[in-house]
Every structure is written in C-alpha cells, then in structure tokens.
Enzyme design. Sequence first.
Site, PDB file in Angstrom:
ATOM      1  N   ARG A  57       0.901  -1.175   0.060  1.00 47.76           N
ATOM      2  CA  ARG A  57       0.047   0.119  -0.106  1.00 47.76           C
ATOM      3  C   ARG A  57       0.969   1.192  -0.032  1.00 47.76           C
ATOM      4  O   ARG A  57       0.394   2.259  -0.560  1.00 47.76           O
ATOM      5  CB  ARG A  57      -0.942  -0.201   0.947  1.00 47.76           C
ATOM      6  N   TYR A 110     -12.996  18.485 -15.387  1.00 52.05           N
ATOM      7  CA  TYR A 110     -13.440  16.983 -15.687  1.00 52.05           C
ATOM      8  C   TYR A 110     -14.887  16.831 -14.934  1.00 52.05           C
ATOM      9  O   TYR A 110     -14.817  17.336 -13.763  1.00 52.05           O
ATOM     10  CB  TYR A 110     -12.426  16.341 -15.511  1.00 52.05           C
ATOM     11  N   ASP A 182      -4.268  20.053 -13.840  1.00 51.38           N
ATOM     12  CA  ASP A 182      -4.580  18.657 -14.629  1.00 51.38           C
ATOM     13  C   ASP A 182      -4.090  18.760 -15.889  1.00 51.38           C
ATOM     14  O   ASP A 182      -4.710  19.496 -16.502  1.00 51.38           O
ATOM     15  CB  ASP A 182      -6.242  18.641 -14.277  1.00 51.38           C
ATOM     16  N   LYS A 207      -5.349   7.938 -19.299  1.00 54.96           N
ATOM     17  CA  LYS A 207      -5.421   8.363 -20.903  1.00 54.96           C
ATOM     18  C   LYS A 207      -4.316   8.214 -21.507  1.00 54.96           C
ATOM     19  O   LYS A 207      -3.830   7.099 -21.945  1.00 54.96           O
ATOM     20  CB  LYS A 207      -5.994   9.834 -20.449  1.00 54.96           C
TER      21      LYS A 207
HETATM   22  C1  PLP Z   1     -10.222  10.787 -17.039  1.00 50.06           C
HETATM   23  C2  PLP Z   1      -9.942  12.231 -16.425  1.00 50.06           C
HETATM   24  C3  PLP Z   1      -9.716  12.317 -14.962  1.00 50.06           C
HETATM   25  C4  PLP Z   1     -10.247  11.269 -14.133  1.00 50.06           C
HETATM   26  O1  PLP Z   1      -9.316  10.115 -14.118  1.00 50.06           O
HETATM   27  P1  PLP Z   1      -9.594   8.458 -13.908  1.00 50.06           P
HETATM   28  O2  PLP Z   1      -8.217   7.734 -14.325  1.00 50.06           O
HETATM   29  O3  PLP Z   1     -10.809   8.156 -14.932  1.00 50.06           O
HETATM   30  O4  PLP Z   1      -9.865   8.659 -12.629  1.00 50.06           O
HETATM   31  C5  PLP Z   1      -9.347  13.521 -14.452  1.00 50.06           C
HETATM   32  N1  PLP Z   1      -9.228  14.514 -15.365  1.00 50.06           N
HETATM   33  C6  PLP Z   1      -9.147  14.563 -16.685  1.00 50.06           C
HETATM   34  C7  PLP Z   1      -8.969  15.745 -17.418  1.00 50.06           C
HETATM   35  C8  PLP Z   1      -9.590  13.305 -17.310  1.00 50.06           C
HETATM   36  O5  PLP Z   1      -9.787  13.170 -18.526  1.00 50.06           O
END
Ligand code: PLP
Length: 399
Positions: A57, A110, A182, A207
């Site tokens: 963890r 998001y 982000d 992504k």
């Molecule tokens: C998909 C996404 C998230 C969240 O990510 P997960 O891996 O699905 O939890 C956060 N910010 C952006 C811009 C995203 O495209």
Amino acid sequence: MEQAKMGTRAIWSGEAEQLAFGATQVPVVHSVSFGYDDMDEWYDVAIGKKPGHIYGRNTNPTVQAFEAKIKDLEGADAATSFSTGMAAISNTLGTLLVPGERIVSIKDTYGGTNKIFTEFLPRLEVDVELCETGDHEAIEKEVAKGCKVLYLETPTNPTVKVTDIKRMARAGKEAGAIVIVDNTFATPINQNPLALGADLVIHSATKYLGGHADALGGAVCGSEELVESIYHYREINGATMDPMSAYLLLRGMKTLKLRVDKQCENAMIIANYLQTIDAVEGVYYPGLEDHPGHDIATEQVKQYGGMLSFSVKGGVETIRHLLPKFKYANRAANLGSVETIIGPSRTTSHVECTPEERAAMGIPEGLIRYSAGIEDVEDLLNDLEQAFQSLPTDIFVTA
Ligand SMILES: *Cc1c(COP(=O)(O)O)cnc(C)c1O
C-alpha cells in the site's frame, strides 16, 4: 551532457533503478509485503531512514518506476501515484484542504472533478468558487480575495478551453495559493505546467500516459514537500496504484511522444475537415484560429493536442444515427488511447451532470468528443465521411 529530449526520456527515464538480474525491462513485482531478516534494517526502512519497501500500500518497485518516469517527464522534483486519476485529484485536495478553507477553480473541469467541487468539498465545509473558464480577470479577482488552492485544467474536457497557466500561477503566488493543473489532456509532451509556475501537476494516467485503454492510474508531481504530504495521505487512505497497472502504464509511456505527435497531427486534420461538413454546427479545437483559446494555446503548448469536439445539428437524435456508423472508433467513455474514441459528452465526461448543468457549462447535448487515435488519417477521414453520408437528410434540417 545536455538533457535528452522527451522521446528519449519517455523510453529511458525512471527504469534503471528497478532493474534486477540483468533484465532490461522493469519487472512486475507482485508482492504485497517485503521481508527482512535483519531487524535493524527492517526498522530503518520502515521509518524511512533507508530506501526499500515494506508493504504494497505504501511502495512497490514497479510503481516506483512509473513515478520516476512521470516525475522526469514533468520536470518535477518528486512524484507519487494513485489507483486512478480521480484518486490523484481527491487525495490531493484531501491533503491540502481543511474545513473553512477556500478553493478557486473553473466551471469546465472534468465531470468527476466538478462533482468533488459541488458535492463533496461543500460537505467538508470547504468554500468552492468556480469561475467562468477562460475569464482570466474573474479568476484573478477571486484568487486575490484569498484561497488555499487554485485548481486548473487546461485544455478542458470536452470543449478544449484554454487557460493561461503562467498568468494564473502568478495570481496564485501573489495570494499565497497552491496552484494545481490537471495536465491530462495536454500530456507532458505538449505542456509542462511546473515550468510555467504551477506547484502541482496532476494526471489521469489512464488516458494518454498509458495510451492503450487497458490500465487505470493517476499521478501527482511537484516539490518534495508537497508530494511527500500527498503521498502520506494516500498511503494511509489506500488509493494505491497496482503493480500490474504500473507495468502497463510504464510500457505505454515509452511510446508517449510518438503517439501524441501523431494524435495531434490527426486531430488538426480532422478538425479542419469537420468544419466543411453541413451537419456540423461547431468545431472545438485550440488549433483552429477561431477558437477562443487559440492565441494562449499557441504561446503555451508545443502542439494543440489530440482532443477535439464538435456539435451536430439535430442534437441527440443525430448522434443516435451517426455514432453507430463509425468503423474505426470505439464508442466509449475514455480518451487518449491509440484507437480513436468518440462519445457524446452527455454519456461520457459529463454524465454525472444534469442537462441544465451541462448547458450552464456550455456543453450542447449534441456535442461529440473525439479523441484522435494513431490510425492513418485517410482512414479516419473516410470513416467520418461515410458516417455523415449515412445521415437521413431531413434529420438535422427539421430537428
Ligand atoms: C479521465 C480524467 C480524469 C479522471 O481520471 P480517472 O483515471 O478516470 O479517474 C481527470 N481529469 C481529466 C482531465 C480526465 O480526462
């Protein structure tokens, strides 16, 4: 020696430390715990005096290689990882915010992030102020009133709005705020927020970093001090990245530069093509000169990105006809993978929101998000053409 370029670093960085047995690739260490015969050594590792692993963890060698690679690509002093991108976001905000504090952000984050702002942070009595995305004066004004965190996402999901990171970081610094960006959409290939003055950069590794839509993950990069406190929150709260996911993400990241370059090239061509289609109402892509964020993007990013969106005449009805026709696109709630992925915002990024909330965010119900893959662009253009040609001619005229 001069620092290597991004394509080289994507392959080589972060791995050497975790290699054993002469292996040239980082192993997947499927072990929950790590044992010690020497009680003093065990103790020293446990209290962080000596490097090593205790329990999965907290840390794991494969996961550490992932962290070292993203740290290098973002030019950060430190990085930590999470089970998902949302875990990275919620754990970071959970670390930094306590009741009575204030966070300033934008309306277009998001969908999941937006839910944290509107549903969960208010429960913790954190004061949330969401400004119009792209209204830099409004954000500056709110930040100047005082806040603990300024949280940005650029470009945004799904209408790819652009925020000037340098300018916002300056505003944040003046107010003593921690500035978070982000960077999921831009990727470290196109934009390094820390170099532009941000304090923390967050990724959904699910992504572009992974790039093959087969592993979930998240990352946070920044100073040793901030990252250490966020890591501590995560090691206790438990949103740890799995070693197998770390391996898949690491493997994907080696081709990050190649993939992102090709995706950006394809997205630009497709955005231009969509502008010539009758059934298309609007095309949202920062590479287009009429996009409101075009000038800032031109200053700020190396390439305009692999994400675009477009709205169709006739809204949901047109989408219902159009989307099943694509041969070379997954209709799914994901983005940034090698294959092209399409989906309506109302079922993907902003499914958590009501139609009214989406409208308030400037997301038409007929909006389709398009994540350009690395396919040959001629095939993607042909696919779009046949899909649009299949639309009944009256559908968007009468709707
Ligand atoms: C998909 C996404 C998230 C969240 O990510 P997960 O891996 O699905 O939890 C956060 N910010 C952006 C811009 C995203 O495209």
